[in-house]
Write an enzyme that holds these catalytic residues in place. Structure first.
Site, PDB file in Angstrom:
ATOM      1  N   HIS A  72     -16.094 -53.202  24.426  1.00  0.00           N
ATOM      2  CA  HIS A  72     -15.046 -52.251  23.603  1.00  0.00           C
ATOM      3  C   HIS A  72     -16.111 -51.685  22.729  1.00  0.00           C
ATOM      4  CE1 HIS A  72     -11.858 -52.672  20.881  1.00  0.00           C
ATOM      5  NE2 HIS A  72     -11.000 -52.992  21.307  1.00  0.00           N
ATOM      6  N   ASP A 118     -17.266 -62.213  22.101  1.00  0.00           N
ATOM      7  CA  ASP A 118     -16.616 -61.440  21.687  1.00  0.00           C
ATOM      8  C   ASP A 118     -15.126 -62.453  22.004  1.00  0.00           C
ATOM      9  OD1 ASP A 118     -14.433 -59.537  20.792  1.00  0.00           O
ATOM     10  OD2 ASP A 118     -15.394 -58.052  21.420  1.00  0.00           O
ATOM     11  N   GLN A 132     -10.466 -61.665  23.946  1.00  0.00           N
ATOM     12  CA  GLN A 132      -9.500 -61.932  24.976  1.00  0.00           C
ATOM     13  C   GLN A 132      -9.571 -63.431  25.469  1.00  0.00           C
ATOM     14  OE1 GLN A 132      -7.431 -59.990  25.617  1.00  0.00           O
ATOM     15  NE2 GLN A 132      -7.821 -57.745  24.813  1.00  0.00           N
ATOM     16  N   LYS A 159      -3.623 -61.550  18.435  1.00  0.00           N
ATOM     17  CA  LYS A 159      -3.374 -61.846  20.330  1.00  0.00           C
ATOM     18  C   LYS A 159      -3.213 -63.098  20.715  1.00  0.00           C
ATOM     19  CE  LYS A 159      -7.094 -58.399  20.502  1.00  0.00           C
ATOM     20  NZ  LYS A 159      -6.670 -56.727  20.862  1.00  0.00           N
ATOM     21  N   CYS A 192     -10.441 -48.615  24.288  1.00  0.00           N
ATOM     22  CA  CYS A 192     -11.128 -48.499  23.133  1.00  0.00           C
ATOM     23  C   CYS A 192     -12.422 -48.941  24.027  1.00  0.00           C
ATOM     24  CB  CYS A 192     -10.766 -49.453  22.003  1.00  0.00           C
ATOM     25  SG  CYS A 192      -9.638 -48.983  20.753  1.00  0.00           S
TER      26      CYS A 192
HETATM   27  N1  C6P Z   1      -8.420 -54.996  22.424  1.00  0.00           N
HETATM   28  C1  C6P Z   1      -6.919 -54.304  23.876  1.00  0.00           C
HETATM   29  O1  C6P Z   1      -5.312 -53.568  23.341  1.00  0.00           O
HETATM   30  P1  C6P Z   1      -8.986 -56.166  16.998  1.00  0.00           P
HETATM   31  O2  C6P Z   1      -8.622 -54.626  16.550  1.00  0.00           O
HETATM   32  O3  C6P Z   1     -10.110 -56.288  16.207  1.00  0.00           O
HETATM   33  O4  C6P Z   1      -7.893 -57.292  16.762  1.00  0.00           O
HETATM   34  O5  C6P Z   1      -9.925 -57.013  18.286  1.00  0.00           O
HETATM   35  C2  C6P Z   1     -11.072 -55.495  18.319  1.00  0.00           C
HETATM   36  C3  C6P Z   1     -11.317 -55.917  20.285  1.00  0.00           C
HETATM   37  C4  C6P Z   1     -12.669 -56.323  20.372  1.00  0.00           C
HETATM   38  N2  C6P Z   1     -12.420 -56.755  21.678  1.00  0.00           N
HETATM   39  C5  C6P Z   1     -12.426 -56.929  22.982  1.00  0.00           C
HETATM   40  C6  C6P Z   1     -12.622 -57.440  23.884  1.00  0.00           C
HETATM   41  C7  C6P Z   1     -11.015 -57.074  22.649  1.00  0.00           C
HETATM   42  O6  C6P Z   1      -9.824 -56.358  23.373  1.00  0.00           O
HETATM   43  C8  C6P Z   1     -10.319 -56.162  21.486  1.00  0.00           C
HETATM   44  C9  C6P Z   1      -8.934 -55.670  20.719  1.00  0.00           C
HETATM   45  C10 C6P Z   1      -7.048 -53.864  22.298  1.00  0.00           C
HETATM   46  O7  C6P Z   1      -7.248 -53.630  24.337  1.00  0.00           O
HETATM   47  C11 C6P Z   1      -6.290 -53.241  20.772  1.00  0.00           C
HETATM   48  S1  C6P Z   1      -7.892 -51.654  21.493  1.00  0.00           S
END
Ligand code: C6P
Length: 413
Positions: free
Chosen positions: A122, A199, A202, A225, A365
């Site tokens: 991401h 990270d 997910q 999430k 992203c």
């Molecule tokens: N992915 C998706 O729709 P934030 O925005 O900081 O809470 O999370 C960022 C992020 C970082 N790593 C991974 C693997 C992610 O999936 C995400 C967030 C969302 O896939 C929003 S783009």
């Protein structure tokens, strides 16, 4: 197994309609819905004991501080961290990774060093490292994607070298659903003296995660999430890595003693929580953790395995639809990305929305990964505890209907 139908009753928003149809919410990788107990925790805080933490001697402040630290203890236990001192509250996964890039990296990454990422990151676990590389003269290297959309670990020995300072990788891909073998990669990285950041945006919401078992140095995730509100996230840091890290933001709360010309830093983890923290949402994250633990994270995982298998089986019957991600459900989370040839994913997303079905369409992203997959974007359905096979049937019917419509329009054009 989970009783998704019963669980749905805990989520007020799932009772609503969209475009005259019952909402089918399949955009959980973007953000999950919130159960009543989490909403209640927010209301109870604001109605009952709203106050600042770690500062006051009055009853409300003492109560708020106790509840805030109680939430930290719950999250600490949830990810198997050894101590609450290693659990830093941040806004989200992105901020957690930036904290590491701004504090740990300048002291540890130097010119000629390598930062090893994967080809499925991401932007939040790529762009901060691009900045570190620009600032320090370090190089970014990548574990490549294999044909089956897992990581090509046959290349690990080539890309993981004695120059690798940091391996930063996603536990579960938000596009492919691939569950990466982070424990195995961390072991190999540590043997070469590299530090490991996971990270877990997910993974923590969807499966049991134990930081001591993974043996990672950093683990980042977002509350929103996993049934908690937006604006609260977590960074776990292993010791002694944490003890050597300087502060991130400077100001109130993160200091022990201050003179006009200098200051000393507070104890952990407050050293990394400058200013008034996100009190209400942290407490609500604690409520979300209680809720998920009540369901059992192994049950959450099994529920998603079942739904993902069911969805892949149904979608593979559709003509001209390419599915992404591994076929093996053992290495796959509850994310199904696909591309219908001749139809832009945004058009598909809009058509499904007309039927009350919420999916995500776009680059998620992960623009470099889209280029790698040779598509402009994908459509993505992602599952959580309250989704049912009936909802997957509605998605598949909606897709068939939309694809028929678009092929008709294309033929006429
Ligand atoms: N992915 C998706 O729709 P934030 O925005 O900081 O809470 O999370 C960022 C992020 C970082 N790593 C991974 C693997 C992610 O999936 C995400 C967030 C969302 O896939 C929003 S783009």
């Amino acid at each position: 197994m989970l009783d998704a139908r019963r669980i749905r009753e805990d989520f007020p928003v799932l009772r609503r309609e969209v475009n005259g149809r019952p909402l089918v919410y399949l955009d959980n990788a973007a953000t999950s819905q919130k159960p009543r107990c989490v909403i209640d925790a927010l209301v109870e805080y604001y109605e009952g004991y709203n106050s600042n933490v770690h500062r006051g001697v009055h009853a409300l402040s003492v109560e708020a501080t106790a509840r805030y630290e109680e939430a930290r203890a719950k999250v600490t236990a949830f990810i198997g961290a050894p101590s609450h001192e290693q659990l830093i509250f941040v806004r989200n996964t992105t901020e957690a990774i930036n904290l590491v890039a701004r504090t740990w990296a300048p002291a540890n990454v130097h010119e000629g060093d390598e930062i090893l990422l994967t080809e499925m990151e991401h932007h939040s676990n790529l762009v901060p490292w691009q900045k570190v590389a620009q600032d320090t003269g370090a190089h970014l290297t990548f574990i490549p994607l294999a044909e089956d959309h897992t990581l090509d670990l046959s290349r690990l020995e080539t890309v993981l070298t004695s120059r690798t300072r940091l391996v930063a990788l996603t536990h579960v891909s938000n596009v492919l659903g691939t569950i990466n073998p982070v424990k195995e990669i961390a072991r190999a990285a540590h043997q070469l003296g590299a530090t490991v950041l996971v990270d877990a945006a997910q993974s923590v919401p969807h499966m049991p995660v134990d930081v001591q078992d993974l043996d990672c140095d950093f683990l980042a995730f977002s509350g929103h999430k996993m049934c908690a509100p937006t604006g609260i996230g977590v960074l776990y840091v292993k010791r002694p890595v944490l003890d050597e890290m300087g502060p991130f933001l400077h100001g109130g709360e993160m200091v022990k003693e201050v003179w006009y010309d200098h200051a000393t830093w507070n104890d952990l983890p407050l050293r990394f929580e400058a200013g008034t923290p996100n009190i209400a949402d942290s407490i609500a994250l604690g409520a979300a953790v209680d809720y998920l633990q009540g369901l059992g994270m192994e049950n959450v995982r099994q529920h998603e395995v079942q739904l993902t298998g069911y969805t892949l089986n149904a979608l593979k019957e559709l003509e001209d639809v390419t599915l992404f991600g591994p076929k093996d459900l053992n290495v796959r989370g509850g994310v199904v990305s696909f591309y219908a040839h001749g139809v832009h994913p945004h058009d598909l997303g809009t058509a499904l929305d007309k039927l009350g079905i919420a999916i995500r369409a776009g680059h998620h992203c992960a623009m470099p990964l889209m280029r790698k997959l040779n598509v402009p974007a994908t459509a993505r359905a992602s599952f959580y505890i309250y989704n049912t096979e009936e909802e997957v049937d509605l998605l598949v019917d909606g897709l068939k209907q939309s694809l028929r419509f678009f092929s008709h329009v294309t033929r006429r054009a």
